[in-house]
Motif scaffolding. Structure first.
Motif, mmCIF file in Angstrom:
data_model
loop_
_atom_site.group_PDB
_atom_site.id
_atom_site.type_symbol
_atom_site.label_atom_id
_atom_site.label_comp_id
_atom_site.label_asym_id
_atom_site.label_seq_id
_atom_site.Cartn_x
_atom_site.Cartn_y
_atom_site.Cartn_z
ATOM 1 N N LEU A 21 0.832 -1.209 0.000
ATOM 2 C CA LEU A 21 0.000 0.000 0.000
ATOM 3 C C LEU A 21 0.865 1.257 0.000
ATOM 4 O O LEU A 21 0.559 2.235 -0.692
ATOM 5 N N GLY A 32 -4.971 5.485 -2.062
ATOM 6 C CA GLY A 32 -4.934 4.268 -1.269
ATOM 7 C C GLY A 32 -6.246 3.507 -1.260
ATOM 8 O O GLY A 32 -6.269 2.274 -1.333
ATOM 9 N N GLY A 33 -7.356 4.240 -1.162
ATOM 10 C CA GLY A 33 -8.655 3.589 -1.183
ATOM 11 C C GLY A 33 -8.922 2.906 -2.516
ATOM 12 O O GLY A 33 -9.425 1.780 -2.568
ATOM 13 N N LEU A 36 -6.787 -0.281 -2.705
ATOM 14 C CA LEU A 36 -7.318 -1.413 -1.936
ATOM 15 C C LEU A 36 -8.492 -2.055 -2.674
ATOM 16 O O LEU A 36 -8.690 -3.273 -2.605
ATOM 17 N N GLU A 90 0.033 4.988 5.565
ATOM 18 C CA GLU A 90 -0.491 4.041 4.582
ATOM 19 C C GLU A 90 0.053 2.631 4.848
ATOM 20 O O GLU A 90 -0.687 1.644 4.758
ATOM 21 N N VAL A 93 -1.898 1.173 7.732
ATOM 22 C CA VAL A 93 -3.234 0.707 7.374
ATOM 23 C C VAL A 93 -3.172 -0.695 6.775
ATOM 24 O O VAL A 93 -3.921 -1.597 7.168
ATOM 25 N N GLY A 94 -2.268 -0.898 5.813
ATOM 26 C CA GLY A 94 -2.146 -2.222 5.197
ATOM 27 C C GLY A 94 -1.727 -3.283 6.197
ATOM 28 O O GLY A 94 -2.264 -4.400 6.211
ATOM 29 N N LEU A 112 -13.388 -3.406 4.688
ATOM 30 C CA LEU A 112 -13.408 -2.081 4.063
ATOM 31 C C LEU A 112 -14.825 -1.601 3.787
ATOM 32 O O LEU A 112 -15.046 -0.399 3.623
ATOM 33 N N SER A 116 -14.084 2.697 6.163
ATOM 34 C CA SER A 116 -13.454 3.147 4.930
ATOM 35 C C SER A 116 -11.948 3.365 5.101
ATOM 36 O O SER A 116 -11.443 3.497 6.223
ATOM 37 N N TYR A 117 -11.274 3.430 3.972
ATOM 38 C CA TYR A 117 -9.839 3.684 3.982
ATOM 39 C C TYR A 117 -9.518 5.001 4.684
ATOM 40 O O TYR A 117 -8.588 5.073 5.496
ATOM 41 N N SER A 118 -10.297 6.047 4.403
ATOM 42 C CA SER A 118 -10.019 7.340 5.035
ATOM 43 C C SER A 118 -10.231 7.270 6.546
ATOM 44 O O SER A 118 -9.484 7.890 7.319
ATOM 45 N N LEU A 120 -9.744 4.554 8.324
ATOM 46 C CA LEU A 120 -8.595 3.801 8.818
ATOM 47 C C LEU A 120 -7.376 4.707 8.963
ATOM 48 O O LEU A 120 -6.652 4.637 9.967
#
Length: 209
Positions: A21, A32-33, A36, A90, A93-94, A112, A116-118, A120
């Motif tokens: 990531l 990043g979102g 993923l 980042e 997160v991964g 996810l 959401s990625y944001s 996280l």
């Protein structure tokens, strides 16, 4: 809980996904979102979920990143081998969602969908120095709803309750009851869950709490 692979491989798998990531964002400029989403679309997320040794122990983060890009775009970027990484948000997160996927048995997609990625990324300042068990607790809270994953997956599929009822041949009242939590979908008849999963294009296991 039975895990898909031994904890002995978890550190390597989590590091590889974290580095993957990081590379996607910093080396290739991919959101990043979005990346993923590609990770899931490529099937590589599933390979890690199922404990395929080739993916949990046999590839570096850069190799995973390049494979995701190739599988989802048909492009094969040429880059030099990266030897070291900053422990970026980042990366964390991964790394963290790989730990949580292993711990919980939930798919990367369902994780996810729940957070959401944001969101996280927003947890990084709070949790990156804490024990990983704290992250487990926080992510578990995202799944503590009265209903099941059915509503989330139905919305992801772009279907209304009525449309899902028509496609699956499950009554709209039953679907509504599962989504509201007045009925427990984990105790539903197998043919009902199978029809719902087929209509939604997901695995039966994803519909459970």
């Amino acid at each position: 809980m039975t895990h898909a692979y031994s904890q002995l491989y978890l550190a390597k798998a989590a590091t590889a996904v974290g580095n993957m990531l990081h590379d996607a964002v910093y080396e290739f400029g991919i959101d990043g979102g979005d990346f993923l989403g590609r990770f899931i679309q490529s099937g590589i997320a599933h390979e890690i979920e199922s404990g395929n040794p080739k993916y949990i122990a046999g590839k570096s983060g850069l190799e995973l990143c390049l494979e995701v890009i190739e599988k989802t775009s048909g492009m094969s970027p040429k880059v030099g081998l990266i030897e070291s990484y900053d422990r970026s948000p980042e990366y964390w997160v991964g790394w963290m969602i790989t730990h949580y996927q292993w711990y919980s048995g939930r798919s990367f997609r369902s994780i996810l969908d729940a957070i959401s990625y944001s969101e996280l990324l927003g947890l990084y300042p709070i949790l990156h120095e804490a024990a990983i068990e704290k992250s487990y607790e926080v992510l578990d809270m995202s799944f503590r709803t009265e209903g099941s994953n059915l509503k989330t997956i139905r919305k992801r599929a772009g279907l209304t309750q009525k449309e899902l009822s028509e496609v699956s041949q499950v009554s709209i009242n039953t679907i509504r009851a599962y989504e509201q939590g007045s009925k427990d979908i984990s105790k539903a008849q197998s043919d009902i869950v199978t029809r719902l999963a087929g209509a939604l294009g997901c695995d039966v296991e994803e519909l459970g709490n």
